[in-house]
Design a protein around this motif. Structure first.
Motif, short mmCIF file in Angstrom:
data_model
loop_
_atom_site.label_atom_id
_atom_site.label_comp_id
_atom_site.label_asym_id
_atom_site.label_seq_id
_atom_site.Cartn_x
_atom_site.Cartn_y
_atom_site.Cartn_z
N GLU A 547 -30.52 28.54 19.40
CA GLU A 547 -31.50 27.77 20.16
C GLU A 547 -31.15 26.30 20.35
O GLU A 547 -31.47 25.70 21.37
N ASN A 548 -30.48 25.70 19.35
CA ASN A 548 -30.26 24.25 19.41
C ASN A 548 -28.87 23.85 19.86
O ASN A 548 -28.46 22.70 19.67
N SER A 553 -23.66 18.17 20.98
CA SER A 553 -24.77 17.70 21.81
C SER A 553 -25.83 16.96 21.01
O SER A 553 -26.64 16.23 21.57
N HIS A 554 -25.84 17.13 19.68
CA HIS A 554 -26.81 16.43 18.84
C HIS A 554 -26.25 15.12 18.28
O HIS A 554 -26.98 14.32 17.71
N SER A 558 -26.41 13.41 24.86
CA SER A 558 -27.57 14.20 25.29
C SER A 558 -28.84 13.51 24.78
O SER A 558 -28.79 12.53 24.05
N ASP A 559 -29.97 14.10 25.16
CA ASP A 559 -31.27 13.56 24.74
C ASP A 559 -31.84 14.30 23.53
O ASP A 559 -33.03 14.19 23.23
N ASN A 560 -31.00 15.05 22.84
CA ASN A 560 -31.48 15.78 21.66
C ASN A 560 -31.92 14.80 20.57
O ASN A 560 -31.40 13.69 20.48
N PRO A 561 -32.85 15.22 19.72
CA PRO A 561 -33.30 14.34 18.63
C PRO A 561 -32.13 13.95 17.71
O PRO A 561 -31.20 14.72 17.52
N GLU A 604 -32.40 27.86 15.37
CA GLU A 604 -33.71 27.23 15.53
C GLU A 604 -34.06 26.30 14.36
O GLU A 604 -34.87 25.39 14.49
N LEU A 606 -31.71 24.53 12.79
CA LEU A 606 -30.57 23.61 12.72
C LEU A 606 -29.55 24.03 11.66
O LEU A 606 -28.82 23.20 11.13
#
Length: 804
Positions: A547-548, A553-554, A558-561, A604, A606
């Protein structure tokens, strides 16, 4: 009065000529040599100096040197006869040494025109040519006139071109050019076609011009190009010439400030075009395709030249651009790329990944959702081969013959192997079904009517249904193998579906490797393979859905948290567990070979799982130290020892994982050409800063105030050891894993004691795996991490309703 006007006109013309001359590129180095001659020759206003009367800027070293001459009547009229009447014959190792006035990219052009001279027929010559660290030609021979053009970045004040005859043969050269290239001609970074990333290493690579094509089916001679390039007509490369309309409006070309210059391509290129002939069919939805023969085993830089000399108003020219069916540009709107000006040049650069095919196709076609009239066009095209990791730009002709035999054997071997694997699958499947039916019968006294059977091979119909017929809005990633779609099976399970591109260089090899690797191994920190489909020549793999997305990308882009320091440590530990299992979970280690943040996926919660095993390879036996194999992997993550020696070990994965650790700590890409030169390479920059005590400069600002000093120290120490230049000096993945667990424990409780008398590394079952030079205890994690699973149970959760 007439005389006055005449004088004014003369001065205006003279001033315009001065302006034109000042705008044209003036190369700092412009060495043109007429080989084997004592006289100079002028060709199209360019003077080639006889190499027997060279000045100090060029030195020819050869023993002996044999000038050769031929009569001009043996030379076709399309060639400059004065230049090709002579040649220099080399019977031994020779070289040209050039003094270089300005560092930067230069062109090297080698002119070959074989003719018979005394007892030497030049078509029988066989030789190699090299320069700097690059091999331009290997065991080269030709019986036709040819000009070879190369470009490379010259970083010293001298350049030496080596000419080496093959054993028992000789070499020859008719003319030679070394010419400075404008700085803007070749970019440092270019986007890649098969992924969203970019190719960052172009400045260090040599290029060979393989094709330079002018669309509109018109040739452009060197005299009409400010950089003396020759552009061939595109007619012979067209796949469907009946779909094409040739257009010529050279006078309409309008070079704008900040856009391409005449050095990128002349008006005679931008002023001609091949366009889709759609005037009689407003519903036409087709592509114009050009086919080119290329050498397999190389990357290619492809440059598309566009100039809308067709449209009468803005917004009428939107289309798609493809290379080998991959998007080079989707819905390209030329008006958006040229500041809303018609007839303004624009060019697009892309890099193709290494290909095993000898064919490269280029297409332009209508955009299906374009609001304007269906159209597509192309003005010019350049295809440039990129030197490989060995510095080669040529394929040894001798290896092609043996390669054909090897390829035939390989195909036979793969075919036999596939049949064998299918037989094993079938037998395992049969045994599972019989056992399950027997179980049902024993439990109920008879067979269970309608009992579900289980398998692992999905039908193409089920895949199409799961992906809404491969709806591109469901694409969640693109890689060298193909596109990845999010899909939903009939039982509502979400899956990631990787569809192989038939033109992918990885192709069947990666398809088979993924199935083989993930069918034998299951671990909670390895992405699970659910099934596959090989119906109708498709190569499709189904995985559990993460899912993540990717760790990459983290961390950036990107705009990931933002990930906390503790969560980053947990992700690193999970990834290390997966890699450790690969290295130790079977009799022979499995080497991933493409460890990077983009191949570490997060579920999901992480939790990290290692993915993409298409390049994985079985490691060496106990009595061997390494596996000798061609270099595979991703730029910036490659083990330098493996890159140089082509000797693969588990320590190659350790090095790549060390790069990932720096990514996690610094929160930035491994290669970032937008940064100052000393910061472009993450590993080099971070290592230097660490040695200088400048840790605060490299740590991700988002981690400020979160990191306990002892935890950071242990993490940095681990990363530094992973990146040791010599593989023997790097830790094992088990040691890396232990150190990361230690860093996490120090982060959670820096006062807790870590000392213990236990010096062995154990699995959850208590079986010792490996001794460590340590005084601390290590735990693999929960018993559910490792699942010893055979082929017949790998896909046991898949229902027959979605498979065949």
């Amino acid at each position: 009065m007439y005389i006055g006007k005449f004088k004014i006109s003369v001065w205006v013309v003279f001033a315009m000529c001065l302006i034109k001359c000042s705008l044209e590129f003036d190369p700092a180095d412009n060495r043109l040599i007429n080989c084997g001659s004592s006289t100079n020759v002028s060709v199209g206003g360019r003077v080639f100096l006889g190499d027997s009367s060279l000045n100090s800027s060029v030195v020819l070293s050869t023993s002996p040197k044999i000038p050769a001459n031929t009569s001009s009547n043996s030379i076709p009229s399309s060639y400059p006869s004065d230049l090709y009447k002579t040649a220099q014959i080399f019977s031994g190792n020779s070289n040209y040494t050039f003094s270089v006035s300005k560092h930067g990219r230069h062109w090297i052009r080698l002119h070959f025109f074989p003719f018979a001279y005394q007892n030497n027929n030049m078509s029988h010559a066989s030789f190699s040519v090299s320069v700097q660290d690059f091999i331009l030609l290997r065991n080269f021979r030709t019986d036709i006139p040819v000009v070879k053009e190369y470009s490379l970045n010259v970083t010293s004040d001298k350049l030496v071109l080596y000419i080496t005859p093959s054993p028992g043969s000789f070499a020859f050269l008719n003319a030679l050019e070394l010419v400075s290239v404008p700085d803007e001609l070749i970019p440092h970074s270019v986007k890649t076609v098969e992924s969203t990333g970019s190719y960052e290493n172009l400045v260090h690579q040599a290029l060979q011009t393989v094709f330079r094509v002018n669309m509109g089916n018109a040739a452009v001679n060197p005299q009409n190009d400010t950089l003396s390039r020759h552009w061939v007509p595109d007619g012979s490369f067209l796949n469907t010439p009946n779909l094409v309309q040739f257009v010529s409006k050279v006078q309409a070309v309008n070079y704008s400030e900040g856009g391409p210059t005449r050095e990128i391509a002349p008006p005679s290129v931008y002023g001609t075009a091949s366009k889709l002939n759609s005037e009689n069919d407003p519903t036409l939805n087709v592509n114009i395709t050009w086919n080119f023969n290329v050498d397999p085993g190389f990357r290619y830089l492809v440059r598309f030249h566009f100039c809308d000399i067709v449209s009468k108003s803005l917004g009428q020219m939107m289309f798609n651009v493809y290379i080998n069916s991959w998007y080079a540009s989707k819905h390209l709107d030329l008006s958006n790329q040229t500041s809303n000006k018609l007839a303004t040049p624009y060019y697009l650069d892309v890099v193709m990944k290494e290909t095993h095919s000898s064919s490269l196709t280029v297409s332009v076609g209508t955009a299906t959702d374009a609001t304007s009239y269906p159209n597509a066009m192309l003005n010019g095209l350049e295809i440039m081969k990129i030197s490989n990791v060995k510095g080669f730009l040529d394929v040894d002709p001798a290896s092609l013959k043996s390669g054909a035999k090897i390829k035939t054997g390989l195909i036979v071997g793969i075919s036999v192997g596939v049949v064998f694997i299918i037989m094993i699958f079938a037998l395992a499947f049969f045994l599972v079904i019989r056992r399950r039916k027997r179980t049902h019968s024993n439990a109920n006294g008879n067979k269970l009517d309608g009992a579900s059977e289980y398998g692992y091979r999905f039908s193409l119909a089920a895949i199409r249904k799961a992906t809404d017929n491969f709806n591109e809005s469901l694409i969640i990633g693109v890689g060298g193998f193909g596109k990845v779609f999010k899909g939903v099976l009939d039982d509502n399970r979400e899956v990631a579906i990787k569809r192989g591109n038939p033109d992918s260089q990885q192709g069947i090899n990666e398809f088979q490797t993924e199935i083989e690797m993930l069918s034998h191994f299951r671990h909670r920190h390895l992405v699970a393979l659910i099934g596959y489909c090989d119906e109708q020549s498709e190569m499709i793999l189904l995985y559990e859905y993460m899912e993540n997305g990717t760790l990459k990308s983290h961390l950036y882009g990107s705009d990931n948290p933002i990930l906390s320091w503790k969560k980053r440590l947990e992700i690193c530990i999970g990834s290390a567990r997966g890699l450790y299992y690969l290295h130790t979970g079977s009799a022979k280690p499995i080497i991933h070979r493409d460890v990077k943040s983009a191949n570490i996926l997060l579920d999901e919660n992480l939790m990290a799982k290692v993915a993409d095993f298409g390049l994985s390879k079985t490691g060496p036996d106990l009595d061997h130290t390494h596996v000798s194999t061609a270099v595979k992997g991703s730029f910036g993550y490659l083990d330098p020892e493996y890159l140089i020696r082509q000797q693969l070990t588990e320590k190659s994965d350790v090095y790549s994982f060390g790069v990932v650790l720096y990514e996690v700590l610094c929160g930035r890409p491994v290669i970032d050409p937008s940064l100052p030169r000393e910061m472009v390479n993450l590993v080099e920059w971070a290592t230097k800063q660490q040695k200088k005590g400048g840790l605060e400069k490299i740590i991700d600002p988002n981690l400020a105030g979160q990191m306990k000093p002892e935890s950071l120290r242990k993490f940095l120490e681990t990363a530094e050891k992973c990146l040791a230049e010599c593989g023997l000096d790097r830790p094992t993945m088990g040691e890396v894993l232990w150190n990361l667990e230690n860093a996490l424990q120090l982060q959670e409780d820096e006062a807790s004691s870590q000392d213990s008398d236990d010096v062995s590394l154990r699995t959850d079952e208590g079986r010792p795996l490996q001794s460590l030079s340590s005084t601390r205890q290590y735990s693999m994690g929960s018993a559910g991490d490792i699942v010893d699973i055979s082929m017949n149970t790998v896909f046991s959760q898949m229902r027959n309703g979605t498979m065949r």
